[in-house]
Design a protein around this motif. Structure first.
Motif, PDB file in Angstrom:
ATOM      1  N   THR A  18     -10.332  -5.760   4.624  1.00 20.08           N
ATOM      2  CA  THR A  18      -9.184  -5.185   3.928  1.00 20.08           C
ATOM      3  C   THR A  18      -8.582  -6.306   3.095  1.00 20.08           C
ATOM      4  O   THR A  18      -7.991  -7.250   3.634  1.00 20.08           O
TER       5      THR A  18
ATOM      6  N   ASN B 156      -1.444  -5.402  -5.256  1.00 15.22           N
ATOM      7  CA  ASN B 156      -1.211  -3.963  -5.168  1.00 15.22           C
ATOM      8  C   ASN B 156      -2.522  -3.294  -4.763  1.00 15.22           C
ATOM      9  O   ASN B 156      -3.559  -3.466  -5.409  1.00 15.22           O
ATOM     10  N   ALA B 157      -2.481  -2.519  -3.680  1.00 12.13           N
ATOM     11  CA  ALA B 157      -3.702  -1.932  -3.119  1.00 12.13           C
ATOM     12  C   ALA B 157      -4.504  -1.121  -4.133  1.00 12.13           C
ATOM     13  O   ALA B 157      -5.744  -1.094  -4.080  1.00 12.13           O
ATOM     14  N   VAL B 158      -3.817  -0.471  -5.082  1.00 12.15           N
ATOM     15  CA  VAL B 158      -4.551   0.351  -6.049  1.00 12.15           C
ATOM     16  C   VAL B 158      -5.365  -0.498  -7.024  1.00 12.15           C
ATOM     17  O   VAL B 158      -6.289  -0.002  -7.674  1.00 12.15           O
ATOM     18  N   ASP B 159      -5.031  -1.791  -7.111  1.00 12.51           N
ATOM     19  CA  ASP B 159      -5.733  -2.692  -8.026  1.00 12.51           C
ATOM     20  C   ASP B 159      -6.773  -3.549  -7.318  1.00 12.51           C
ATOM     21  O   ASP B 159      -7.425  -4.384  -7.949  1.00 12.51           O
TER      22      ASP B 159
ATOM     23  N   PRO C 192     -10.119  -3.881  -4.368  1.00 16.09           N
ATOM     24  CA  PRO C 192     -11.175  -3.108  -3.709  1.00 16.09           C
ATOM     25  C   PRO C 192     -10.694  -2.636  -2.344  1.00 16.09           C
ATOM     26  O   PRO C 192      -9.919  -3.333  -1.701  1.00 16.09           O
ATOM     27  N   PRO C 193     -11.102  -1.464  -1.883  1.00 12.85           N
ATOM     28  CA  PRO C 193     -12.106  -0.573  -2.493  1.00 12.85           C
ATOM     29  C   PRO C 193     -11.549   0.416  -3.508  1.00 12.85           C
ATOM     30  O   PRO C 193     -12.325   1.116  -4.156  1.00 12.85           O
ATOM     31  N   SER C 194     -10.203   0.460  -3.661  1.00 14.51           N
ATOM     32  CA  SER C 194      -9.642   1.410  -4.634  1.00 14.51           C
ATOM     33  C   SER C 194     -10.112   1.091  -6.043  1.00 14.51           C
ATOM     34  O   SER C 194     -10.453   1.991  -6.822  1.00 14.51           O
ATOM     35  N   ALA C 195     -10.119  -0.174  -6.393  1.00 18.25           N
ATOM     36  CA  ALA C 195     -10.593  -0.615  -7.702  1.00 18.25           C
ATOM     37  C   ALA C 195     -11.968  -1.251  -7.528  1.00 18.25           C
ATOM     38  O   ALA C 195     -12.101  -2.287  -6.875  1.00 18.25           O
ATOM     39  N   GLN C 196     -12.961  -0.612  -8.074  1.00 20.56           N
ATOM     40  CA  GLN C 196     -14.332  -1.108  -7.939  1.00 20.56           C
ATOM     41  C   GLN C 196     -14.655  -2.126  -9.030  1.00 20.56           C
ATOM     42  O   GLN C 196     -14.079  -2.120 -10.117  1.00 20.56           O
TER      43      GLN C 196
ATOM     44  N   GLN D 192     -13.319  -5.441 -12.044  1.00 22.06           N
ATOM     45  CA  GLN D 192     -11.870  -5.216 -12.129  1.00 22.06           C
ATOM     46  C   GLN D 192     -11.218  -6.056 -13.233  1.00 22.06           C
ATOM     47  O   GLN D 192     -10.057  -5.849 -13.567  1.00 22.06           O
TER      48      GLN D 192
END
Length: 308
Positions: A103, A120-123, A125-129, A132
């Protein structure tokens, strides 16, 4: 032949103008960087070399200098030419991939006089593959610079009961070291199990890449399922050959001398070895002075002097 008063005055004025122009140019080199990416928190005129310095003291850290790549069993980072939407083709970018179980808490990219922190979690991985396109702050010219160093901070996984996990933090210098840093690291773990179970100690080698992170144990599994009460010492190998200015520390403190005991608890033990290379000697920074021509000062008219 002596120079006329007018010539001397004009020459002095031109010299002053040249000095003033160089002063302005040099001052421009030292001006502050600026924010480059709205996804990141920008830190100006500062340096960070460890996850602890950006608020993640317990994180596992993996990173590298300049355009170097680095990885451990869980994460990987690769530097390449910036192909993102911000000043495409200019400078360098970092792209990160989760290759195991991790994580990610933060990604730090240093270049020029400042660094960017992506958390920021949205930026992440894994949200942003990947890719980046993580970049450094703009330099004082408003450009995306080359990366001087970068690192990933990720949350450590829970260590099972009876297991000893060894991680490494590599704190990189702000510049190119005069003496190259090691390209890999090893530590020797010696575990003296309770005499009632075995008479010979368990000896294992833990290996790390240049970027640190979670170590690989050899023989595999030798630091798993250790009996409760086993005492293990962890000592880094080859420290005497590190560059002058290196600081080596252990967490928990004293694990290299007194060892650490495997507890009767639901989790095992994590040992972190930190190599702080921030104090080693680095190559002098090359300062490029702009070559814009300096306009000579206007000639000063001097009335001729007459003697009777």
């Amino acid at each position: 032949m002596q120079r006329t008063l007018r010539a001397r005055v004009v020459g002095a004025a031109s010299a002053l103008a040249l000095v003033a122009g160089l002063t302005v140019a040099l001052a421009g080199v030292a001006t502050a960087d600026s924010a480059s990416d709205p996804r990141a928190t920008f830190h100006d005129a500062a340096n960070a070399t460890t996850c602890a310095q950006v608020g993640f003291a317990d994180a596992v850290q993996v990173g590298a200098q300049g355009s170097g790549s680095a990885s451990d069993a869980n994460v990987s980072g690769v530097v390449s030419t910036n192909s993102g939407p911000i000043h495409t083709g200019q400078g360098q970018e970092l792209d990160v991939t989760i290759t195991g179980s991790a994580t990610i808490q933060a990604i730090v990219v240093k270049g020029g006089n400042g660094y960017n922190v992506y958390e920021n979690a949205v930026d992440l991985p894994p949200s942003a593959q990947s890719p980046q396109h993580y970049i450094s702050p703009f330099n004082n010219g408003g450009n995306v610079p080359a990366i001087s160093h970068w690192f990933i901070c990720y949350e450590p996984s829970t260590v099972p009961t009876g297991t000893l996990q060894v991680n490494k933090v590599v704190g990189l210098p702000d510049g190119t070291p005069v003496t190259p840093l090691p390209t890999s690291f090893t530590a020797t773990v010696t575990c003296d199990e309770p005499a009632i179970t075995v008479t010979q100690p368990v000896v294992a080698t833990v290996t790390f890449g240049a970027g640190g992170g979670a170590g690989v144990v050899s023989p595999a599994g030798s630091l798993d399922n250790l009996p409760i009460g086993t005492t293990c010492t962890v000592v880094e190998d080859g420290v005497a050959g590190f560059p002058v200015g290196t600081v080596v520390s252990y967490d928990p403190a004293g694990v290299d001398t007194d060892g650490v005991t495997i507890p009767d608890s639901e989790v095992g033990v994590t040992v972190t070895i930190t190599n702080d290379f921030s104090g080693v000697q680095v190559e002098p920074e090359t300062v490029v002075v702009p070559t814009t021509p300096v306009t000579p000062a206007a000639a000063i008219a001097v009335a001729p002097a007459f003697t009777g």
